[in-house]
Design an enzyme around this catalytic site. Structure first.
Site, PDB file in Angstrom:
ATOM      1  CB  SER A  44      36.274  49.017  34.303  1.00 46.71           C
ATOM      2  OG  SER A  44      35.188  48.127  34.214  1.00 46.71           O
ATOM      3  NE  ARG A  45      34.959  42.777  33.063  1.00 46.79           N
ATOM      4  CZ  ARG A  45      34.102  41.912  33.590  1.00 46.79           C
ATOM      5  NH1 ARG A  45      33.887  40.767  32.987  1.00 46.79           N
ATOM      6  NH2 ARG A  45      33.466  42.168  34.717  1.00 46.79           N
ATOM      7  CE  LYS A 105      46.141  35.405  45.943  1.00 42.68           C
ATOM      8  NZ  LYS A 105      44.668  35.461  46.255  1.00 42.68           N
ATOM      9  NE  ARG A 173      37.935  36.704  43.098  1.00 38.81           N
ATOM     10  CZ  ARG A 173      38.901  36.051  43.738  1.00 38.81           C
ATOM     11  NH1 ARG A 173      39.430  34.972  43.221  1.00 38.81           N
ATOM     12  NH2 ARG A 173      39.346  36.476  44.900  1.00 38.81           N
ATOM     13  CG  ASP A 186      41.577  33.209  45.761  1.00 41.29           C
ATOM     14  OD1 ASP A 186      41.558  34.022  44.831  1.00 41.29           O
ATOM     15  OD2 ASP A 186      41.360  33.528  46.947  1.00 41.29           O
TER      16      ASP A 186
HETATM   17  N1  LIG Z   1      46.220  40.085  47.836  1.00 40.56           N
HETATM   18  C1  LIG Z   1      45.081  39.779  48.412  1.00 40.56           C
HETATM   19  O1  LIG Z   1      44.925  39.800  49.616  1.00 40.56           O
HETATM   20  C2  LIG Z   1      43.935  39.406  47.552  1.00 40.56           C
HETATM   21  C3  LIG Z   1      42.660  39.298  48.122  1.00 40.56           C
HETATM   22  C4  LIG Z   1      41.590  39.009  47.294  1.00 40.56           C
HETATM   23  C5  LIG Z   1      41.798  38.790  45.951  1.00 40.56           C
HETATM   24  N2  LIG Z   1      43.045  38.868  45.436  1.00 40.56           N
HETATM   25  C6  LIG Z   1      43.261  38.620  44.001  1.00 40.56           C
HETATM   26  O2  LIG Z   1      42.749  39.713  43.261  1.00 40.56           O
HETATM   27  C7  LIG Z   1      42.095  39.249  42.082  1.00 40.56           C
HETATM   28  C8  LIG Z   1      40.672  39.792  42.069  1.00 40.56           C
HETATM   29  O3  LIG Z   1      39.994  39.329  43.205  1.00 40.56           O
HETATM   30  P1  LIG Z   1      38.673  40.066  43.778  1.00 40.56           P
HETATM   31  O4  LIG Z   1      38.328  39.360  45.021  1.00 40.56           O
HETATM   32  O5  LIG Z   1      38.859  41.531  43.797  1.00 40.56           O
HETATM   33  O6  LIG Z   1      37.616  39.671  42.637  1.00 40.56           O
HETATM   34  P2  LIG Z   1      36.233  40.370  42.296  1.00 40.56           P
HETATM   35  O7  LIG Z   1      35.715  41.124  43.472  1.00 40.56           O
HETATM   36  O8  LIG Z   1      35.394  39.341  41.652  1.00 40.56           O
HETATM   37  O9  LIG Z   1      36.621  41.487  41.207  1.00 40.56           O
HETATM   38  C9  LIG Z   1      37.278  41.179  40.014  1.00 40.56           C
HETATM   39  C10 LIG Z   1      37.089  42.339  39.039  1.00 40.56           C
HETATM   40  O10 LIG Z   1      37.799  41.985  37.861  1.00 40.56           O
HETATM   41  C11 LIG Z   1      37.124  42.511  36.717  1.00 40.56           C
HETATM   42  N3  LIG Z   1      37.025  41.452  35.706  1.00 40.56           N
HETATM   43  C12 LIG Z   1      37.742  41.380  34.575  1.00 40.56           C
HETATM   44  N4  LIG Z   1      37.458  40.313  33.863  1.00 40.56           N
HETATM   45  C13 LIG Z   1      36.505  39.660  34.543  1.00 40.56           C
HETATM   46  C14 LIG Z   1      35.772  38.494  34.302  1.00 40.56           C
HETATM   47  N5  LIG Z   1      35.984  37.750  33.209  1.00 40.56           N
HETATM   48  N6  LIG Z   1      34.851  38.148  35.201  1.00 40.56           N
HETATM   49  C15 LIG Z   1      34.648  38.867  36.293  1.00 40.56           C
HETATM   50  N7  LIG Z   1      35.323  40.012  36.594  1.00 40.56           N
HETATM   51  C16 LIG Z   1      36.242  40.394  35.717  1.00 40.56           C
HETATM   52  C17 LIG Z   1      35.793  43.056  37.195  1.00 40.56           C
HETATM   53  O11 LIG Z   1      35.932  44.458  37.139  1.00 40.56           O
HETATM   54  P3  LIG Z   1      35.353  45.246  35.875  1.00 40.56           P
HETATM   55  O12 LIG Z   1      33.896  44.896  35.815  1.00 40.56           O
HETATM   56  O13 LIG Z   1      35.619  46.644  36.206  1.00 40.56           O
HETATM   57  O14 LIG Z   1      36.084  44.815  34.647  1.00 40.56           O
HETATM   58  C18 LIG Z   1      35.668  42.593  38.618  1.00 40.56           C
HETATM   59  O15 LIG Z   1      35.056  43.563  39.444  1.00 40.56           O
HETATM   60  C19 LIG Z   1      42.217  37.728  42.089  1.00 40.56           C
HETATM   61  O16 LIG Z   1      43.271  37.315  41.254  1.00 40.56           O
HETATM   62  C20 LIG Z   1      42.520  37.387  43.537  1.00 40.56           C
HETATM   63  O17 LIG Z   1      43.331  36.240  43.702  1.00 40.56           O
HETATM   64  C21 LIG Z   1      44.103  39.188  46.201  1.00 40.56           C
END
Ligand SMILES: NC(=O)c1ccc[n+]([C@@H]2O[C@H](COP(=O)([O-])OP(=O)(O)OC[C@H]3O[C@@H](n4cnc5c(N)ncnc54)[C@H](OP(=O)(O)O)[C@@H]3O)[C@@H](O)[C@H]2O)c1
Length: 334
Positions: A44-45, A105, A173, A186
């Site tokens: 993580s960061r 993705k 986001r 997204d």
């Molecule tokens: N395949 C699917 O079904 C699916 C579904 C949802 C999302 N996704 C993809 O997965 C990715 C993440 O989505 P999510 O919904 O999990 O997002 P999220 O809940 O906002 O989590 C993203 C995580 O990334 C880290 N991060 C690193 N740099 C960041 C920044 N500049 N700002 C904010 N967070 C940052 C953070 O973890 P740390 O604090 O630990 O660094 C944060 O918890 C996206 O690219 C999305 O398109 C895929």
């Protein structure tokens, strides 16, 4: 106790999870269903966030920066689950460390970033795959086989949509231009990837969108092909669309119900015949299929997955770029 090289051989594939957000958690939960996979580290960061995630999911090691996870000798493959705008840097770190990657993705913010990463992976001969789970779903693969066998003749049209309606403040986001927000990257990536699975990269891309706060919130695309085939696709952050898909050919059509990007079943309508329903046993709303494909490819010593080829990922990114040019959407720094 690193083995020789990065390949898992016969033992379980040892995963590292990069990010601690929503989808990272779901991925870890799904991996628990796979007997030949284990999660050995999270990065993580911040160390506090990594430790919290490690504790929640019983993961042995927590890293407070991406480079330490990328270089962890006990990790066979890293799953990158940061926001889109933060895919390029950690994937690059992993590839430079010689560590295989499965990246969420959309693969990157734009095609230029994707080309850099694909070039690096190919140069270093390190496995890299976009986490386009739809392409690994057994029901989608069955559909693709039927289409390739001519079940509906020549594919002439693909219709697909993915819209959600959920309260989101400006810091979410999906609403934040700095994180690559908007419907197209997204959600729209699914209809685009689905259409391109069947028709390949389009010759022309047209798009229309309502922009708000620096992101697209209601977007339509028309992909045109020199053959005369078309794909009509929509995505939205402000409308709960049907989330269905239809593939129409010269001899029939295939209809996917709600949730076409992780389907449990589809219906084949051959011209002049009774509809036929197809399904495949096992979970559909799960990441185990893409994780299994990564394990299979690593064991086989492959550096790209034939199910989610990097050339296909690049082609999808070019279409998303073209659509963004049409709707006038640029992200900070582009
Ligand atoms: N395949 C699917 O079904 C699916 C579904 C949802 C999302 N996704 C993809 O997965 C990715 C993440 O989505 P999510 O919904 O999990 O997002 P999220 O809940 O906002 O989590 C993203 C995580 O990334 C880290 N991060 C690193 N740099 C960041 C920044 N500049 N700002 C904010 N967070 C940052 C953070 O973890 P740390 O604090 O630990 O660094 C944060 O918890 C996206 O690219 C999305 O398109 C895929």
């Amino acid at each position: 106790m690193a083995d020789e090289g990065k390949g898992p051989g016969e033992r379980p594939v040892r995963w590292g999870i990069l990010a601690t957000g929503g989808i990272a958690g779901k991925f870890v939960e799904d991996l628990a269903e796979l007997p030949d996979a284990e999660v050995v580290a999270v990065g993580s960061r911040s160390l506090a966030s990594a430790e919290g995630f490690a504790q929640r999911y019983g993961i042995p090691r927590a890293h407070g920066d991406w480079a330490s996870l990328a270089g962890d000798p006990d990790v066979d493959v890293v799953y990158v689950a940061t926001p889109h705008s933060a895919h390029q840097e950690p994937v690059r770190l992993c590839l430079e460390a010689g560590t295989p990657v499965l990246c969420e993705k959309p693969f990157t913010l734009n095609a230029a970033q994707a080309e850099e990463l694909v070039g690096l992976a190919r140069e270093r001969r390190v496995f890299l795959m976009e986490a386009m789970w739809t392409y690994c779903n057994p029901v989608v693969r069955r559909m693709a086989e039927l289409v390739a066998d001519g079940a509906i003749g020549e594919v002439l049209a693909v219709h697909a949509d993915f819209g959600i309606e959920a309260p989101m403040d400006a810091t979410h986001r999906l609403r934040d231009p700095l994180l690559g927000g908007g419907a197209l990257l997204d959600l729209g990536v699914y209809p685009v990837a689905f259409a391109q699975l069947l028709l390949g990269e389009p010759d022309e891309v047209r798009a229309w969108a309502r922009l708000s706060g620096g992101v697209d919130e209601n977007t339509g695309l028309l992909l045109g092909y020199a053959s005369g085939a078309v794909a009509a696709l929509t995505c939205s952050l402000v409308a709960d669309t049907a989330r269905t898909a239809v593939v129409t050919g010269s001899l029939g059509r295939i209809e996917f119900p709600r949730g076409f990007f992780h389907p449990e079943r589809f219906v084949l309508h051959r011209a002049g015949a009774e509809p036929e329903e197809f399904s495949v046993p096992g979970p559909s709303n799960s990441f185990i299929h893409e994780a299994s494909e990564v394990g299979r490819a690593l064991r086989a010593g492959e550096t790209e997955s034939p199910l989610v080829p990097l050339d296909g990922t690049l082609a999808v990114m070019r279409t998303l770029d073209a659509a963004r040019r049409e709707i006038g959407l640029r992200y900070p720094g582009e």
